[in-house]
Write an enzyme that holds these catalytic residues in place. Sequence first.
Site, PDB file in Angstrom:
ATOM      1  N   GLY A   1       3.423   5.988   3.807  1.00  0.00           N
ATOM      2  CA  GLY A   1       3.550   5.520   2.589  1.00  0.00           C
ATOM      3  C   GLY A   1       5.112   5.909   2.245  1.00  0.00           C
TER       4      GLY A   1
ATOM      5  N   GLY B   1       0.827  -1.295  -0.235  1.00  0.00           N
ATOM      6  CA  GLY B   1      -0.046   0.123   0.169  1.00  0.00           C
ATOM      7  C   GLY B   1       1.027   1.370   0.136  1.00  0.00           C
ATOM      8  CB  THR B   2       1.628   4.031  -1.940  1.00  0.00           C
ATOM      9  OG1 THR B   2       0.524   3.768  -3.003  1.00  0.00           O
ATOM     10  CG2 THR B   2       2.806   3.005  -2.952  1.00  0.00           C
ATOM     11  CB  THR B   3       0.056   8.150  -0.519  1.00  0.00           C
ATOM     12  OG1 THR B   3       1.208   7.504  -0.971  1.00  0.00           O
ATOM     13  CG2 THR B   3       0.266   8.983   0.610  1.00  0.00           C
TER      14      THR B   3
END
Lengths: 272, 230
Positions: free
Chosen positions: A184, A49-51
Amino acid sequence: MTDDRWLSAFNDYAACSFTDLLRRQSPHLLPGFPGAAEDPTPAPAVPHGTTVLALRYRDGVIMAGDRQATAGYQIASRRIEKIFKCDDLSGIGIAGAAGPAVEMAKLFQTELEHYEKVEGDNLSLDGKANKLSQMVRMNLPAAMQGLAVVPIFAGFDEKAGAGRLFKYDITGGRYEERDYDSQGSGSKDARDSLKKLWRRDMGREDALRAALEALYDAADEDVGTGGPDLVRGIFPSVKTITRSGFSEVGEDEVRRVCEAILGERAKAETGA
Amino acid sequence: MPLPYYVSPEQMMKDKAEYARKGIARGRSIVTLEYREGILLVAENPSTLLHKISEIYDRIAFAGVGKYNEFENLRIAGIRHADVKGYSYSRGDVTAKALANAYSQALGNIFTQDIKPFEVEVLVAEVSDGNGSKNEIYHILYDGTIEDEKNYAAMGGQAEEIRRFLKDHYQDAMTLDDAVQLGVRALNVTQNKTLSSKDLEVAVLDATKARRKFRRIPAEVLTQLLGAPG
C-alpha cells in the site's frame, strides 16, 4: 458411436473451484471490468486502501491495517476494514482500489470455502496462495488503468508448523516473504519501521507492538494512511493467525498499545 | 425400424417407482433429530471417507441415502447453488427452502424424463438463526415429492420402523448426549447387532457456533457419548 461423457469426470478438474463455476455459469458475477483493456482512459479517483502489513512471530502471523480509504486528496472512509479472514488458518490484507479489492477478498473467501465443502478437505497454504495469484492476474487490465489490487496473504502452514506470508504484484506475481512485509501507499515507511523492530521468535506482545508502531510510522509519513483516531475512537485492525485459528485482537488491547506508543513519542518530542 | 412397445404411463411410473424404492431399500438409514441447541444427523455409514452427511452452507446441512454417485452429484449441485446465491446476494439469503425446492424439481424431472430414476432420498436441514426463525427439515423423495418434517425424520431402507420408534421416544429440548443416544437406538431398531461408533457418521448443526454451524462429531467423542449411561 464414441461417447466421451464419462471423461468429463476427469477433465473437469476445476469442479471444486468457485471461480471456474462462475466463469461457466454466471460470468457477469465475476469481478473485473470488461473493456478495460481497450479503453486507455485512466480511472477517476476512486477510494484506495492504503497500508496493510504482516509479520511472523513465535506462534504464527500477525496482520494489521490502518482504517482509512483515500480518494485523491479526500478521505473516502475512516472505518474501512482491510484485513479479512479467508478461512480458519489464513487471512488476506488488501491494498489498492478498495472496490475491486474487497470483491476479490470476498471471492477468495468463497473460493476456499467452496473447495473445502466440495472436496471435504482444505487446500494447502501454497494452493491457496497460488489461487490468489490467479485472481490478482485477472485484475491486470483494470490495474493498468490505476485500479490495481495488491494483497498480502498470510496463514498458518500446518505441515510446516509455522506462519507464512506472501506478497503479490499487479501481474499476479507471488513472492514469499520470510519475516515481514507491507503493501500500500505507506508500505515503504511501515517496512522501514519493521526492519528495525522485527526480531526472530518475537512473542505476541512484542509483535503486536511492532505492527502498531509500523502503522503509526506509515501514517506519520504518508498522507494516505490513517493514524489512530482518538477523537472518534478508531484504531487499526489487527488479527493473529496461529495453530488454533484466526482471531481478532480486541479493540481495547489495540487502543492500550496505541496509547502507549503515542505517550512515549510525545514524551520523546518534548524531551520530558 | 421396429415400433417401440406401448407401455401405459401408469405402468411406466409404477415400474420406475418400484425400481427406485428397491434401490433405496437396499441402503442404510439416516435419522435426524432436533435437540436443544440445533439439529443432529446420524447415519449408519462404516466409511470414514465417503460421507453421507455434509455441509452445504452456514446453517444448512445435507444428507443422502441410496446410490452414492447420485446423491454426491446432488450434494455438489446444492453447494454450487448455495455459494453462487450467497455470493451474488448475501449469506442470509441462502435458505434451505429454496434448496429443497431445487432438489424437488431436479428429482421430479429426472423421474419423469429419464429412463432410470435416481435411487436416492435426500434431506436438507437448516438450523434456527437465533432471531426467531425455526429449525427446518425437508425430506425429498426419488420422484421429487417433498415433505417438511418436524422434530425428527428418517429415511433409507427401514425408515418406517425407525419413524415409529422415534414417534414413541422423541422428546423436546433434549441435550446433545440424549439426542445422540436416541438416534443410535433408533437405528439399532432395524439391526440384529448394536451399532458402535465405527459404524456411524454423526454431525450436528450447532446453533451455538459462529457463522458456519456444521460440525462433525469425531469417533472418539462419539464413543464417549455412547458409552455414557442413559
